[in-house]
Design an enzyme around this catalytic site. Structure first.
Site, PDB file in Angstrom:
ATOM      1  N   HIS A  61      24.110  31.554  84.564  1.00 13.80           N
ATOM      2  CA  HIS A  61      23.719  32.910  84.169  1.00 13.80           C
ATOM      3  C   HIS A  61      23.654  33.875  85.361  1.00 13.80           C
ATOM      4  O   HIS A  61      22.635  33.951  86.054  1.00 13.80           O
ATOM      5  CB  HIS A  61      22.347  32.824  83.482  1.00 13.80           C
ATOM      6  CG  HIS A  61      21.970  34.055  82.723  1.00 13.80           C
ATOM      7  ND1 HIS A  61      21.316  34.009  81.521  1.00 13.80           N
ATOM      8  CD2 HIS A  61      22.134  35.374  82.993  1.00 13.80           C
ATOM      9  CE1 HIS A  61      21.098  35.234  81.088  1.00 13.80           C
ATOM     10  NE2 HIS A  61      21.575  36.085  81.971  1.00 13.80           N
ATOM     11  N   ASP A 309      19.822  34.177  86.366  1.00  8.04           N
ATOM     12  CA  ASP A 309      19.886  35.531  85.791  1.00  8.04           C
ATOM     13  C   ASP A 309      19.980  36.569  86.921  1.00  8.04           C
ATOM     14  O   ASP A 309      19.330  37.623  86.883  1.00  8.04           O
ATOM     15  CB  ASP A 309      18.679  35.822  84.889  1.00  8.04           C
ATOM     16  CG  ASP A 309      18.915  37.063  84.015  1.00  8.04           C
ATOM     17  OD1 ASP A 309      20.010  37.643  84.063  1.00  8.04           O
ATOM     18  OD2 ASP A 309      17.973  37.453  83.294  1.00  8.04           O
TER      19      ASP A 309
HETATM   20  O1  DOR Z   1      16.518  41.473  83.548  1.00 12.01           O
HETATM   21  C1  DOR Z   1      17.598  41.469  82.993  1.00 12.01           C
HETATM   22  N1  DOR Z   1      18.691  42.039  83.547  1.00 12.01           N
HETATM   23  N2  DOR Z   1      17.701  40.885  81.806  1.00 12.01           N
HETATM   24  C2  DOR Z   1      18.804  40.962  81.078  1.00 12.01           C
HETATM   25  O2  DOR Z   1      18.827  40.404  80.024  1.00 12.01           O
HETATM   26  C3  DOR Z   1      19.973  41.750  81.543  1.00 12.01           C
HETATM   27  C4  DOR Z   1      19.977  41.843  83.009  1.00 12.01           C
HETATM   28  C5  DOR Z   1      20.957  42.855  83.538  1.00 12.01           C
HETATM   29  O3  DOR Z   1      22.102  42.895  83.086  1.00 12.01           O
HETATM   30  O4  DOR Z   1      20.577  43.597  84.422  1.00 12.01           O
END
Ligand code: DOR
Length: 437
Positions: A61, A309
């Site tokens: 991710h 993430d």
């Molecule tokens: O914190 C986040 N940033 N959560 C997400 O689901 C998307 C991501 C982003 O694309 O910046």
């Protein structure tokens, strides 16, 4: 370059290996893992005693922002950050501009990542056209072009009927569906976790149930359709409990957690400094009891993998009022020491930590078929040499990412990748371990 990594502690969870061994890399592939290997002609020998040798880390991710938002990150800077963090395979989410919802965008990402050549960037395709949650994207053509999973990440699939069709359609291509679980009606535009801290700060909160309600719904759909379902960035105790129960029922469900949800609570938003937008992420940082439940889930195995993430944003999007700041923090360069911190805190042992970053994520998206996440003889030599004790501090100037948005800047960290090999070539060499060929 032919290399012999001599005497490191080799941990290869896919082969249940944990021993002091040599690793020979020949023509870009793992030739042999064993004791007292002969050096051979033209082989560069590198002493890695007291170091860890593991398969290159795998992150399911990341957000690399190319095409369209290269001022935040592009495939070159994102790949460099990945390599510096010990990662050799990352899966990039489709919320680019335009989104990765068709073959042309998938093709572009695959081609750019090969040109850069620092990391294997495996694209995740959109569930719905334009990430709009209305019509299904063309999964077949995206799979042909190289997507390894489907997601509208950044946004949930709110419509249960569309989610059902997505699961059915994805199943015909044997692709996992990755949900950003957030019921928007319950989240109600919340900018952090609902609770005492949000109340004190006067910020709108989103309740943990915004996540778990959607996971509960999706598990019903998963059971109905039999499709592979993966929960992105699980952040609440209840989500983990639901996944645990679903597993017991034998559903094809998996989940990931991020290092930040394992280390920080919503108190990080309060600061210091107060209203810290670097701690604004979606799903939001939760309460201490949730962090505890995530840690238990890591230890008992219900959580399949750790994913960063990695969500780069520029100062323009982050250095603004909390309500207006973008959600997300970068994570590729700090993930490894943060996971090692959990090992030192005895939450998990080192072998499990390595598995959560290598063999297990590779298995979830079936990247292991191509050799990712293991040191199988004959597989591409994607590996990392790690110094478990290297003490360092994440500083803005040292980051390879184009963005700087992480609350872990200034934190004393221990452990780092010294050397990252991608297909036997040096993708990162912190201190000149291999040096010039
Ligand atoms: O914190 C986040 N940033 N959560 C997400 O689901 C998307 C991501 C982003 O694309 O910046």
């Amino acid at each position: 370059m032919n290399l012999l990594l001599r005497g490191g502690r080799v941990i290869d969870p896919a082969h249940e290996l944990d021993a002091a061994l040599d690793v020979r890399v020949d023509a870009g592939r793992v030739a042999e893992v064993g004791r007292g290997l002969a050096p051979g002609r033209g082989v560069r020998e590198v002493d890695v005693r007291d170091k860890l040798v593991v398969p290159g880390l795998v992150d399911l991710h990341v957000h690399f922002r190319e095409p369209g938002q290269e001022y935040k990150e592009d495939i070159a800077t994102g790949s460099a950050a990945a390599a510096a963090g010990g990662f050799t395979t990352v899966c990039c989410m489709p919320n680019t501009v335009p989104p990765n919802d068709c073959r042309t965008v998938t093709d572009l990402i695959v081609r750019r990542s090969r040109e850069v050549g620092l990391c294997r960037v495996r694209p995740v395709g959109a569930i719905s056209v334009g990430l709009e949650g209305k019509a299904l994207a063309e999964y077949g053509e995206m799979k042909e072009a190289g997507v390894v999973a489907l997601s509208d990440d950044g946004r949930p699939v709110m419509n249960a009927g569309l989610m059902r069709r997505a699961l059915e359609y994805a199943r015909t291509f044997d692709l996992p569906v990755v949900q950003h679980a957030e019921d928007l009606a319950l989240a109600e535009g919340g900018v952090m976790n609902e609770g005492e801290v949000a109340t004190r700060l006067g910020l709108r909160g989103q309740p943990p149930q915004a996540e778990s309600v959607m996971v509960a719904r999706d598990l019903e759909l998963c059971e109905w359709t039999g499709a592979r379902y993966h929960v992105a960035h699980a952040s609440t105790a209840r989500t983990i409990e639901l996944v645990r129960q679903a597993r017991r029922r034998g559903l094809p469900v998996s989940c990931e957690v991020t290092p930040h949800h394992l280390h920080l609570t919503h108190d990080a938003v309060a600061g210091p400094p107060g209203y810290d937008t670097r701690a604004k992420v979606n799903p939001p940082l939760r309460a201490a009891a949730d962090v505890e439940a995530l840690r238990e889930g890591l230890a008992d195995g219900v959580i399949d993998c750790i994913a960063t993430d990695h969500a780069p944003h520029s100062t323009v999007e982050k250095e603004v009022e909390f309500d207006h700041a973008a959600f997300g923090m970068i994570g590729l360069e700090t993930a490894l020491p943060l996971v090692l911190e959990l090992v030192r805190a005895r939450v998990i042992d080192l072998v499990r930590a390595v598995a959560l970053l290598t063999s297990q994520p590779a298995r979830v998206f079936r990247l292991d078929a191509g050799g990712a996440g293991s040191l199988a003889a004959g597989a591409p030599a994607d590996l990392a040499v790690i110094d478990l004790d290297l003490a360092w501090t994440a500083e803005e100037s040292g980051l390879r990412s184009r963005s700087r948005n992480t609350p872990f800047l200034g934190r004393a960290l221990r452990g780092a990748a010294l050397l990252t090999l991608l297909g036997g070539r040096v993708a990162f060499d912190r201190a000149g371990l291999v040096g010039e060929p």
